[in-house]
Design a protein around this motif. Structure first.
Motif, PDB file in Angstrom:
ATOM      1  N   UNK A  13       0.827  -1.205   0.000  1.00  0.00           N
ATOM      2  CA  UNK A  13       0.000   0.000   0.000  1.00  0.00           C
ATOM      3  C   UNK A  13       0.867   1.263   0.000  1.00  0.00           C
ATOM      4  N   UNK A  14       1.960   1.206   0.743  1.00  0.00           N
ATOM      5  CA  UNK A  14       2.895   2.330   0.732  1.00  0.00           C
ATOM      6  C   UNK A  14       3.514   2.510  -0.638  1.00  0.00           C
ATOM      7  N   UNK A  15       3.813   1.392  -1.306  1.00  0.00           N
ATOM      8  CA  UNK A  15       4.370   1.471  -2.663  1.00  0.00           C
ATOM      9  C   UNK A  15       3.374   2.113  -3.605  1.00  0.00           C
ATOM     10  N   UNK A  16       2.092   1.764  -3.491  1.00  0.00           N
ATOM     11  CA  UNK A  16       1.058   2.334  -4.367  1.00  0.00           C
ATOM     12  C   UNK A  16       1.018   3.852  -4.217  1.00  0.00           C
ATOM     13  N   UNK A  17       1.022   4.339  -2.988  1.00  0.00           N
ATOM     14  CA  UNK A  17       0.997   5.787  -2.758  1.00  0.00           C
ATOM     15  C   UNK A  17       2.255   6.439  -3.319  1.00  0.00           C
ATOM     16  N   UNK A  18       3.405   5.844  -3.026  1.00  0.00           N
ATOM     17  CA  UNK A  18       4.681   6.417  -3.478  1.00  0.00           C
ATOM     18  C   UNK A  18       4.767   6.486  -4.993  1.00  0.00           C
ATOM     19  N   UNK A  19       4.415   5.385  -5.687  1.00  0.00           N
ATOM     20  CA  UNK A  19       4.562   5.366  -7.137  1.00  0.00           C
ATOM     21  C   UNK A  19       3.556   6.279  -7.821  1.00  0.00           C
ATOM     22  N   UNK A  20       2.321   6.328  -7.311  1.00  0.00           N
ATOM     23  CA  UNK A  20       1.370   7.264  -7.886  1.00  0.00           C
ATOM     24  C   UNK A  20       1.868   8.698  -7.710  1.00  0.00           C
ATOM     25  N   UNK A  21       2.344   9.022  -6.505  1.00  0.00           N
ATOM     26  CA  UNK A  21       2.820  10.374  -6.260  1.00  0.00           C
ATOM     27  C   UNK A  21       4.019  10.742  -7.111  1.00  0.00           C
ATOM     28  N   UNK A  22       5.027   9.881  -7.141  1.00  0.00           N
ATOM     29  CA  UNK A  22       6.258  10.200  -7.868  1.00  0.00           C
ATOM     30  C   UNK A  22       6.051  10.151  -9.381  1.00  0.00           C
ATOM     31  N   UNK A  23       5.338   9.124  -9.875  1.00  0.00           N
ATOM     32  CA  UNK A  23       5.176   8.981 -11.321  1.00  0.00           C
ATOM     33  C   UNK A  23       4.352  10.130 -11.904  1.00  0.00           C
ATOM     34  N   UNK A  24       3.203  10.420 -11.300  1.00  0.00           N
ATOM     35  CA  UNK A  24       2.345  11.448 -11.879  1.00  0.00           C
ATOM     36  C   UNK A  24       2.899  12.854 -11.676  1.00  0.00           C
ATOM     37  N   UNK A  25       3.770  13.018 -10.689  1.00  0.00           N
ATOM     38  CA  UNK A  25       4.458  14.292 -10.541  1.00  0.00           C
ATOM     39  C   UNK A  25       5.468  14.478 -11.673  1.00  0.00           C
ATOM     40  N   UNK A  26       6.233  13.429 -11.950  1.00  0.00           N
ATOM     41  CA  UNK A  26       7.251  13.505 -13.002  1.00  0.00           C
ATOM     42  C   UNK A  26       6.631  13.631 -14.387  1.00  0.00           C
ATOM     43  N   UNK A  27       5.583  12.861 -14.651  1.00  0.00           N
ATOM     44  CA  UNK A  27       5.013  12.806 -15.993  1.00  0.00           C
ATOM     45  C   UNK A  27       4.025  13.933 -16.295  1.00  0.00           C
ATOM     46  N   UNK A  28       3.268  14.357 -15.285  1.00  0.00           N
ATOM     47  CA  UNK A  28       2.181  15.297 -15.552  1.00  0.00           C
ATOM     48  C   UNK A  28       2.239  16.571 -14.702  1.00  0.00           C
TER      49      UNK A  28
END
Length: 306
Positions: free
Chosen positions: A164-179
């Motif tokens: 669950x922590x990974x889900x939050x981290x990856x959504x936060x980091x990926x969508x920050x970098x990409x969008x």
């Protein structure tokens, strides 16, 4: 060159200095042998030919070596009795190289010695740290080797502690970098994760080689409606059909749980996700403009009957 780029360059250079010390590249001989890392790599490639001869030109292109440097290495190997060099029967300009029995034995000893060195390195690490090390090395390969085929096969499983922590981290980091979406979006995802109730809801994590590469959750909206949430597939794992498989799991669970309808919330810029939703039978129900971290977005609701 900006300061952030300079910092990143220095991080990579510092890692290179550290890792070359770990694997002993700076020693005169690799693994207490008389041969350097490059020479050992030449032996490795010749050994992979499994007794067949290899053209010197092919070997040079494979390792991206200077022709003169490779020639000196092959001359040394020939003098040591490790290889045989011959002219090609079809083209005298080409040189054919193959390992002798002594060369095969030398490579086998180096290969065994390297395995023992790595085993010694891993002995002092916990199982968690071994997993982190392997995953980090796999990440370096996937990021830098853009020609590499996707790893696999993938596994889809229920969430475990840490996921669950990974889900939050990856959504936060990926969508920050990409969008360009910021902390508020990550907080939104964290709120969705905190509302996840395993007794009522269901989630799935996709992984490859033990590393999470995707997620989706089927959560309770109301008595008749389920909501598909937090679908994500890492860029390195795309092209494997993972997104469609994750959505299939979500739809199956919603049907089996007795829901009559399922909905999802997304944004129109997520084109790949939208294609997956359309292929799964979802239809656009509504949309409206919004702003995320100063970035204009179009939020959409998609639905389908079950």
């Amino acid at each position: 060159m900006n300061s952030l780029t300079e910092a990143r360059i220095e991080e990579i250079r510092a890692f290179n200095r550290f890792y070359t010390k770990v694997i002993g590249v700076l020693q005169s001989g690799m693994l207490d042998s008389p041969y350097s890392l490059t020479e050992a790599r030449v032996l490795f490639e010749l050994a992979q030919a499994e007794g067949l001869a290899m053209e010197a030109g092919e070997l040079r292109r494979l390792l991206d070596l200077d022709a003169g440097y490779l020639s000196r290495i092959l001359t040394r190997f020939c003098n040591d009795g490790l290889i045989v060099r011959e002219r090609s029967a079809t083209d005298a300009r080409r040189q054919i190289v193959s390992l002798t029995e002594a060369g095969s034995l030398t490579f086998a000893r180096l290969d065994q010695r390297q395995a023992e060195e790595i085993a010694t390195l891993l002995e002092g690490l916990s199982e968690e740290d071994r997993g982190r090390l392997g995953a980090s090395m796999a990440t370096i390969r996937s990021v830098l080797d853009r020609s590499a085929a996707p790893r696999g096969p993938y596994v889809i499983r229920a969430p475990r502690a840490g996921d669950l922590g990974w889900v939050v981290w990856r959504h936060g980091s990926f969508y920050s970098q990409e969008y360009g979406w910021g902390l508020d979006f990550e907080k939104l995802v964290a709120g969705i994760v905190s509302a996840y109730d395993p007794a009522r809801d269901a989630g799935w994590i996709a992984e490859i080689d033990g590393t999470p590469v995707g997620s989706v959750f089927c959560m309770h909206k109301d008595d008749t409606t389920a909501q598909l949430r937090m679908l994500m597939v890492e860029p390195s794992a795309r092209g494997l059909g993972l997104g469609g498989r994750l959505v299939e799991e979500c739809l199956r669970h919603a049907r089996e749980s007795g829901y009559k309808r399922i909905m999802l919330w997304t944004r129109d810029c997520l084109v790949s996700a939208r294609r997956i939703y359309q292929a799964a039978g979802f239809a656009l129900e509504s949309e409206e403009k919004a702003v995320e971290n100063g970035v204009e977005v179009v939020e959409q609701v998609w639905t389908r009957d079950l």
